[in-house]
Design a protein around this motif. Sequence first.
Motif, PDB file in Angstrom:
ATOM      1  N   VAL A  20      -0.942   1.352  -2.017  1.00 24.86           N
ATOM      2  CA  VAL A  20      -1.803   0.432  -2.761  1.00 24.86           C
ATOM      3  C   VAL A  20      -1.194   0.147  -4.131  1.00 24.86           C
ATOM      4  O   VAL A  20      -1.145  -1.008  -4.584  1.00 24.86           O
ATOM      5  CB  VAL A  20      -3.225   1.008  -2.906  1.00 24.86           C
ATOM      6  N   ASN A  38       1.656  -2.137  -3.508  1.00 25.87           N
ATOM      7  CA  ASN A  38       1.428  -3.171  -2.501  1.00 25.87           C
ATOM      8  C   ASN A  38       2.523  -3.141  -1.441  1.00 25.87           C
ATOM      9  O   ASN A  38       3.228  -4.128  -1.210  1.00 25.87           O
ATOM     10  CB  ASN A  38       1.335  -4.566  -3.141  1.00 25.87           C
ATOM     11  N   PHE A  95      -0.423  -4.412   1.865  1.00 25.73           N
ATOM     12  CA  PHE A  95      -1.718  -3.777   1.629  1.00 25.73           C
ATOM     13  C   PHE A  95      -2.726  -4.708   0.941  1.00 25.73           C
ATOM     14  O   PHE A  95      -3.933  -4.473   1.008  1.00 25.73           O
ATOM     15  CB  PHE A  95      -1.545  -2.473   0.848  1.00 25.73           C
ATOM     16  N   SER A  96      -2.253  -5.738   0.279  1.00 26.80           N
ATOM     17  CA  SER A  96      -3.186  -6.678  -0.354  1.00 26.80           C
ATOM     18  C   SER A  96      -4.053  -7.384   0.681  1.00 26.80           C
ATOM     19  O   SER A  96      -5.162  -7.827   0.375  1.00 26.80           O
ATOM     20  CB  SER A  96      -2.421  -7.724  -1.180  1.00 26.80           C
ATOM     21  N   THR A 129      -6.826  -4.333   1.651  1.00 22.19           N
ATOM     22  CA  THR A 129      -7.501  -3.506   0.640  1.00 22.19           C
ATOM     23  C   THR A 129      -8.623  -4.290  -0.013  1.00 22.19           C
ATOM     24  O   THR A 129      -8.394  -5.323  -0.632  1.00 22.19           O
ATOM     25  CB  THR A 129      -6.508  -3.043  -0.441  1.00 22.19           C
ATOM     26  N   ALA A 153     -10.220  -0.201  -4.673  1.00 21.14           N
ATOM     27  CA  ALA A 153      -9.577   1.107  -4.818  1.00 21.14           C
ATOM     28  C   ALA A 153     -10.177   1.845  -5.998  1.00 21.14           C
ATOM     29  O   ALA A 153     -10.512   1.244  -7.021  1.00 21.14           O
ATOM     30  CB  ALA A 153      -8.062   0.944  -5.004  1.00 21.14           C
ATOM     31  N   ASN A 193     -10.155  -6.054  -4.955  1.00 17.80           N
ATOM     32  CA  ASN A 193      -8.875  -6.655  -4.574  1.00 17.80           C
ATOM     33  C   ASN A 193      -8.395  -7.626  -5.648  1.00 17.80           C
ATOM     34  O   ASN A 193      -7.223  -7.605  -6.036  1.00 17.80           O
ATOM     35  CB  ASN A 193      -9.027  -7.374  -3.229  1.00 17.80           C
ATOM     36  N   SER A 200       1.250  -4.330  -8.349  1.00 18.88           N
ATOM     37  CA  SER A 200      -0.180  -4.495  -8.611  1.00 18.88           C
ATOM     38  C   SER A 200      -0.414  -4.334 -10.107  1.00 18.88           C
ATOM     39  O   SER A 200       0.500  -4.005 -10.863  1.00 18.88           O
ATOM     40  CB  SER A 200      -0.996  -3.436  -7.850  1.00 18.88           C
ATOM     41  N   ALA A 214      -8.977   4.475  -1.358  1.00 17.33           N
ATOM     42  CA  ALA A 214      -9.002   3.032  -1.147  1.00 17.33           C
ATOM     43  C   ALA A 214      -9.944   2.690  -0.001  1.00 17.33           C
ATOM     44  O   ALA A 214     -10.087   3.463   0.956  1.00 17.33           O
ATOM     45  CB  ALA A 214      -7.608   2.508  -0.845  1.00 17.33           C
TER      46      ALA A 214
END
Length: 302
Positions: free
Chosen positions: A133, A136, A144-145, A148, A151, A165, A175, A188
């Motif tokens: 996360v 990313n 992962f974007s 997710t 988080a 997000n 990120s 997450a």
Amino acid sequence: MFETRLKEIVKDSSLLMNEPLANHTTMKIGGPADYLVIPKNVNEIKEIIQLAKENNINVTVIGRGSNLLVSDNGIEGVVIKISDCLDHIEIDGTKVLVGAGYSVIRLATQLSRKGLSGLEFASGIPGSVGGAVYMNAGAHQSDFSKITTKAHIIFQDGSMEWLTNEQLEFSYRTSVLQKKRQGFVLEAELQLEEGSKEVSSALMQKNKDYRRETQPWNFPCAGSIFRNPLPQYAGNLIELANLKGYQIGGAKISEMHGNFIVNAGNATSKDVLELIDFIKKTILEKFNVELETEVEIVGKKM
């Protein structure tokens, strides 16, 4: 005073002093951590971070040590290793709450077996959920974007907050946590989709086979060294420059994949950094492309 209080928080069995970080990274490189802590829960992590802030001591959080290059001089202050804790998981329909220390490969496999789709792309990513996360992580045109929703973050002052997000400001292999709001992932929430166990399993196997055939996981390495300068690819540029197999000390550009540097035997962080600089200069001269590192470089300057 600091050391005494730290021992009280984590108990002696969870605290290692002057621990070589080569023992905790997939590249098998890295000098000692002043203090390596293996916490048991979020409260311990919060207490450690607050104690370190009060004493003006640096805190670094690591997971499974992938995507990480640690200085030969080690890391000053406290290193918190979360891969041996924060490994809880709750599955509610297509929604998954998972701890930052949970293995990405294990998670992808587990969700696939339950018929949940959306994480097949990560079936060969060797890190932990927190790191995935944070940076990313992605592969096979996904990251992962895409899955997710939010988080749970602990910031460097010990404060904690859930970021959505949108607030995580994901972009290619990065990120907000690496930039404006530096912090560490505790857990997450992921949103998957209902799918077919058979289709998901077949796709995961295809992705695993591709990695096995094209990437040098039989050698200690940290994964991709450079971000892809899209629409071009770092590995392709390195191959076009005839650099595959080039070696400095024990650090070698993989002959399987140009964007991997492997520890071919007793490599040091210095070897790797010199090789990274050599690659950057060569690609800039030949193609007028500036490569940026994807691997996170941490620790005391040499």
